[in-house]
Design a protein around this motif. Structure first.
Motif, PDB file in Angstrom:
ATOM      1  N   GLY A   1       1.490   1.383   0.623  1.00  0.00           N
ATOM      2  CA  GLY A   1       1.554  -0.064   0.574  1.00  0.00           C
ATOM      3  C   GLY A   1       0.199  -0.949   1.349  1.00  0.00           C
ATOM      4  O   GLY A   1       0.089  -1.903   0.961  1.00  0.00           O
ATOM      5  N   LEU A   2      -0.029  -0.258   2.529  1.00  0.00           N
ATOM      6  CA  LEU A   2      -1.156  -0.678   3.085  1.00  0.00           C
ATOM      7  C   LEU A   2      -2.535  -1.114   2.366  1.00  0.00           C
ATOM      8  O   LEU A   2      -3.013  -1.964   2.306  1.00  0.00           O
ATOM      9  N   PHE A   3      -2.556  -0.022   1.440  1.00  0.00           N
ATOM     10  CA  PHE A   3      -3.745  -0.180   0.390  1.00  0.00           C
ATOM     11  C   PHE A   3      -3.510  -1.105  -0.410  1.00  0.00           C
ATOM     12  O   PHE A   3      -4.439  -2.055  -0.754  1.00  0.00           O
ATOM     13  N   PHE A   4      -2.189  -1.312  -1.081  1.00  0.00           N
ATOM     14  CA  PHE A   4      -2.083  -2.257  -1.952  1.00  0.00           C
ATOM     15  C   PHE A   4      -2.046  -3.773  -1.438  1.00  0.00           C
ATOM     16  O   PHE A   4      -2.190  -4.691  -1.953  1.00  0.00           O
ATOM     17  N   ILE A   5      -1.397  -3.911  -0.010  1.00  0.00           N
ATOM     18  CA  ILE A   5      -1.321  -5.014   0.351  1.00  0.00           C
ATOM     19  C   ILE A   5      -3.134  -5.499   0.745  1.00  0.00           C
ATOM     20  O   ILE A   5      -3.218  -6.703   0.618  1.00  0.00           O
ATOM     21  N   ALA A   6      -3.899  -4.781   0.985  1.00  0.00           N
ATOM     22  CA  ALA A   6      -5.245  -5.038   1.174  1.00  0.00           C
ATOM     23  C   ALA A   6      -5.720  -5.637  -0.119  1.00  0.00           C
ATOM     24  O   ALA A   6      -6.481  -6.515  -0.342  1.00  0.00           O
ATOM     25  N   TRP A   7      -5.401  -4.706  -1.072  1.00  0.00           N
ATOM     26  CA  TRP A   7      -5.806  -5.405  -2.405  1.00  0.00           C
ATOM     27  C   TRP A   7      -5.069  -6.462  -2.675  1.00  0.00           C
ATOM     28  O   TRP A   7      -5.884  -7.576  -3.370  1.00  0.00           O
ATOM     29  N   ASP A   8      -3.837  -6.732  -2.230  1.00  0.00           N
ATOM     30  CA  ASP A   8      -3.375  -8.345  -2.941  1.00  0.00           C
ATOM     31  C   ASP A   8      -4.049  -9.231  -2.068  1.00  0.00           C
ATOM     32  O   ASP A   8      -4.168 -10.355  -2.470  1.00  0.00           O
ATOM     33  N   VAL A   9      -4.194  -8.985  -0.752  1.00  0.00           N
ATOM     34  CA  VAL A   9      -4.920 -10.087   0.207  1.00  0.00           C
ATOM     35  C   VAL A   9      -6.248 -10.554  -0.521  1.00  0.00           C
ATOM     36  O   VAL A   9      -6.519 -11.717  -0.713  1.00  0.00           O
ATOM     37  N   TYR A  10      -7.034  -9.669  -0.842  1.00  0.00           N
ATOM     38  CA  TYR A  10      -8.422  -9.893  -1.479  1.00  0.00           C
ATOM     39  C   TYR A  10      -8.144 -10.556  -2.712  1.00  0.00           C
ATOM     40  O   TYR A  10      -8.748 -11.630  -3.036  1.00  0.00           O
ATOM     41  N   PHE A  11      -7.323 -10.195  -3.495  1.00  0.00           N
ATOM     42  CA  PHE A  11      -7.084 -10.909  -4.765  1.00  0.00           C
ATOM     43  C   PHE A  11      -6.469 -12.318  -4.684  1.00  0.00           C
ATOM     44  O   PHE A  11      -6.965 -13.227  -5.350  1.00  0.00           O
TER      45      PHE A  11
END
Length: 232
Positions: free
Chosen positions: A44-54
């Motif tokens: 989830g940490l990886f996808f949260i970082a992705w989510d924040v950037y997007f």
């Protein structure tokens, strides 16, 4: 009530799998909570970082009309909960199906050729859409995952790919709600300049590949952590 809609979707999706985790006669899934939640959190940490950037880049955004109004690093509270509760509920479906219906699975050969086909398809789509960041990242990550699957031949794929077809049913319902199928405005909206513009109902096609990468990634990590924990 509108302000709580996304929160309600998160919690309602989680409640039944959570309740059945305490059931002792069959799965008794509570015994796996530590490695299960750890896998979900790490992926989830990886996808949260992705989510924040997007979110910052305007690839997608969130409609305040349906949010409680608490934001952490540009993401609403509901989105943070999404990455914890939805993977828990989704992959619980897989383990329930595996327990109650142990036989259905692909052969190793079928699994290999399916992985190969999905790798080629997703890699081609990613390469042809370098100008669309969501398409590039969702299909690109999926192709990497399929390449890893081809290299290591994880046996769990033979079962999980079938479970995912069932997981897609609640995924489709929840994501349709988030993308405006049942509301006046979408809860989560997308910049179609950054995706293929192909929708399954109201859901961007990329979401299905994004979803598989997140869920299968957490499954692989969970199986690894579970093996280490319960073999020692």
């Amino acid at each position: 009530m509108e302000k709580f809609l996304y929160l309600v979707l998160d919690v309602f999706s989680f409640l039944i799998p959570f309740a059945y985790s305490f059931e002792r006669k069959h799965l008794h899934f509570i015994q796996y909570w530590k490695p299960y939640f750890l896998a979900i959190l790490l992926v989830g940490l990886f996808f949260i970082a992705w989510d924040v950037y997007f979110t910052v880049e305007g690839v997608w955004g969130f409609n305040n009309r349906y949010l409680v109004g608490i934001n952490i690093f540009y993401l609403p509270l509901e989105e943070w909960l999404f990455f914890l509760l939805i993977p828990y509920a989704s992959n619980f479906i897989h383990y329930s199906l595996k327990y109650f219906f142990p036989k259905p699975k692909l052969t190793p050969q079928s699994s290999f050729y399916l992985s190969l086909s999905l790798f080629i398809l997703s890699a081609v789509v990613a390469v042809l859409n370098f100008d669309k960041i969501y398409t590039l990242c969702s299909f690109g990550l999926f192709s990497i995952l399929m390449l890893i699957q081809l290299k290591y031949g994880f046996a769990i794929f033979q079962r999980y790919i079938l479970s995912f077809l069932i997981i897609l049913i609640p995924f489709f319902i929840v994501n349709s709600w988030l993308t405006g199928a049942f509301t006046a405005e979408p809860i989560v909206f997308y910049n179609d300049d950054e995706n293929l513009g192909i929708r399954v109902g109201t859901i961007p096609l990329e979401d299905f590949f994004y979803c598989f990468s997140m869920l299968y990634g957490s499954i692989l990590l969970f199986e690894h952590l579970k093996k280490k924990r319960f073999e020692h």
